[in-house]
Design an enzyme around this catalytic site. Structure first.
Site, mmCIF file in Angstrom:
data_model
loop_
_atom_site.group_PDB
_atom_site.id
_atom_site.type_symbol
_atom_site.label_atom_id
_atom_site.label_comp_id
_atom_site.label_asym_id
_atom_site.label_seq_id
_atom_site.Cartn_x
_atom_site.Cartn_y
_atom_site.Cartn_z
ATOM 1 N N ASP B 156 0.883 -1.236 -0.031
ATOM 2 C CA ASP B 156 0.109 0.109 0.074
ATOM 3 C C ASP B 156 0.959 1.314 -0.045
ATOM 4 O OD1 ASP B 156 -1.763 -2.085 0.261
ATOM 5 O OD2 ASP B 156 -2.892 -0.765 1.892
ATOM 6 N N LYS B 219 -7.077 2.977 -3.411
ATOM 7 C CA LYS B 219 -7.245 3.048 -2.232
ATOM 8 C C LYS B 219 -7.615 4.628 -1.534
ATOM 9 C CE LYS B 219 -5.498 1.731 2.345
ATOM 10 N NZ LYS B 219 -4.262 1.116 3.244
ATOM 11 N N LYS B 255 -10.197 0.214 -2.769
ATOM 12 C CA LYS B 255 -10.145 -0.181 -1.384
ATOM 13 C C LYS B 255 -10.636 1.149 -0.506
ATOM 14 C CE LYS B 255 -7.051 -1.508 2.382
ATOM 15 N NZ LYS B 255 -5.670 -1.787 2.731
#
Lengths: 265, 319
Positions: B156, B219, B255
């Site tokens: 991430d 995300k 996400k």
């Protein structure tokens, strides 16, 4: 001047959850003595438990002195609104609040102890509030105050279910102006048979006061489902509310914590 | 469907050939209708999901959780406990599915990798000087490859918001491309940190920029900035994903992370996914929740459905 006919301002009695007066999540109402009253659902019960749980830490952590002040304040507010309550019960209700307010900083002396132990330690047992208490209130106003006050004065928060909606919600207005933190008392008006089983089986409720359940069979099933999470229980009963209440209703929802502390010679 | 003109479709995104070209492309994207996006999400939030559909949604949401701990106070013990919880979220119920992934800081990756061995649960590591992203490029690259070497199979990363907001899109693009390379076979999730992007138009631009640069997932947030994930922001990202698939046939996951705490919230997101990009994304491979407290609420709701009475937090682990 000719008298002008006013349009009546009619009041809807709503629930009391988390310090606010919301309608029932279900949108239902029922009628009590000609008044429109919110009919609580199981989801209102769930929301009320959440509110009570959220309020618990701060209320249990408040000083006993402060809790006593707030109960005394509730007595003051009730006194000033006495005309809105049943005349034959309101004096006793005010006195009952004052009586319990006085107990807030004394119950630990009476119910706790300093224990003699064989060693260089202080050993102290002190009472602590149980947590969230669900109360099925009796229908009389004095009875309502007499089950509510002992549960909260020791630091518990509560969810009260009662079909006697008008007095209960008017009393909620008294509490809402007494500096009582939102969520310490939550009042659900409606059917005991519908709402109480959800509270009795709720994993996040720690105590159950069945005093006001008028059906013996229902009281038994409530006790049985409360056993699933080992809740503390006050059993169904119909005492004479004007009698001396004793401290039993306070101690029913207290737990004893014992600590050892070195004397440090 | 977003009508992109032929100017954009010529591309397998030679739009990134220069800063000017990238700028032209991103600012040529249609503007976001703010009121419309908020109204749309508010309308979708009113859907009532009950009984068997709710049970399905709860299990799906559990399978989509990236169970996250990103605290300065993380210890190996806490990470191990979190991994154990990820494997068996509800130890009392063997039918309860495990979560999608565990998400930790790079220094905790070896601990988590050992704890997750053989479980099939993915191991995500934040990287690139999370959460601010304010570090030299060499540090970010090393951060990433170290996490991959230690066993993370998902990375991430945070985008360089400073460069993005200053309009240096190519710099952001090249950074993502370089990190993607450093990820090798690991999946790359690109954190846009929408709370710092200010406008919905910027969210749409950042989503496209990340996808063009090769992101496997986009995300919303680090969870360290408020506002974190919101429904409208996620809707805009889902729409960008939908339009990107239509353009390139490459599927990208989404996400939302941060601020999703209740089952009700999670189900709202699932409804929105289904209505925006379709059932194809109702899968942990394509949609995830970055969350920590959400899992307990999902478990409590799941228990409520199974037992018929309300569950309480006393009966579930704290972390």
């Amino acid at each position: 001047m000719p008298s002008k006919a006013r349009v009546a301002v009619r009041k809807t009695y709503k629930l009391f959850i988390g310090g606010a007066f919301p309608r029932s999540e279900s949108g239902r109402t029922f009628e009590v003595d000609g008044n429109n009253v919110a009919l609580a659902s199981r989801k209102d019960a769930r929301d009320a438990v959440l509110a009570a749980r959220a309020a618990f830490g701060k209320w249990a952590g408040a000083t006993a002195y402060n809790r006593g002040q707030i109960l005394y304040r509730a007595a003051e507010m009730l006194e000033s609104r006495r005309g809105e309550f049943p005349a034959e019960e309101v004096d006793d209700a005010v006195d009952r609040l004052v009586w319990y307010a006085g107990w807030s900083d004394k119950i630990a002396q009476v119910y706790g102890s300093a224990n003699p132990v064989a060693g260089p330690y202080f050993n102290i047992s002190s009472p602590e509030p149980t947590g969230v208490v669900a109360i099925i209130a009796p229908s009389s106003f004095l009875g309502f105050v007499s089950v509510l006050a002992p549960a909260i004065v020791t630091g518990n928060t509560c969810v009260v279910v009662t079909p006697a909606a008008v007095d209960a919600i008017t009393f909620a207005e008294v509490l809402a102006t007494s500096d009582l933190p939102g969520g310490v008392v939550n009042i659900l008006t409606g059917s005991v048979a519908e709402v109480a089983p959800w509270l009795a089986s709720h994993d996040d409720v720690n105590g159950l006061d069945l005093t006001g359940v008028d059906n013996a069979e229902l009281a038994l099933t409530l006790e049985q489902s409360a056993a699933g999470t080992l809740k503390r229980i006050i059993r169904r009963s119909s005492p004479k509310w004007t009698d001396d209440p004793g401290i039993g209703r306070m101690t029913a929802f207290l737990e004893t914590k014992t600590v050892w502390h070195p004397k440090g010679v | 469907m977003l009508a992109l003109n032929s100017r954009t479709t010529k591309t397998a995104f030679d739009v990134a050939s220069s800063d000017a070209a990238l700028h032209r492309f991103l600012h040529g994207l249609p503007g976001v209708d703010k009121v419309g996006a908020e109204q749309r999400t508010a309308a979708l939030s009113t859907r009532s999901i009950k009984t068997t559909a709710k049970a399905y949604a709860i299990d799906l949401a559990i399978r989509m959780v990236d169970l996250t701990t990103l605290e300065g106070a993380d210890t190996p013990g806490k990470v191990k406990a979190l991994c154990a919880k990820g494997r068996h979220p509800d130890p009392a119920d063997p039918t309860c599915p495990s979560v999608a992934a565990i998400c930790v800081y790079p220094s905790m990756v070896p601990t988590a990798a050992a704890a997750l061995k053989g479980s099939g649960i993915h191991l995500a590591s934040v990287a690139t000087a999370f959460p601010s992203g304010q570090a030299p490029m060499a540090v970010k690259l090393y951060d990433t490859s170290a996490a991959v070497d230690a066993g993370a199979d998902e990375i991430d990363m945070v985008i360089n918001r400073g460069a993005f907001l200053a309009g240096r899109y190519l710099e952001v693009y090249e950074e993502i491309v370089a990190i993607k390379e450093a990820c090798r076979s690991a999946h790359l999730k690109v954190i846009l940190e929408t709370g710092e992007l200010v406008t919905y138009d910027n969210v749409r631009r950042a989503s496209w920029l990340a996808m063009i640069a090769g992101a496997d997932f986009i995300k919303t947030s680090t969870g360290k900035v408020t506002p974190a994930a919101t429904l409208p922001v996620t809707l805009i990202m889902l729409e960008a994903v939908r339009d990107y698939v239509a353009e390139t046939s490459r599927k990208v996951g989404v996400k939302p992370a941060g601020g999703i705490r209740t089952t009700k919230d999670a189900i709202k997101y699932l409804v929105m996914v289904n209505e925006t990009v379709g059932e194809g994304w109702l899968d942990p491979d394509w949609f995830r929740f970055g969350a920590s407290t959400l899992l307990n609420d999902l478990l409590m709701q799941r228990t409520k459905l199974a037992t018929g009475h309300y569950a309480g937090p006393d009966y579930f682990t704290l972390d």
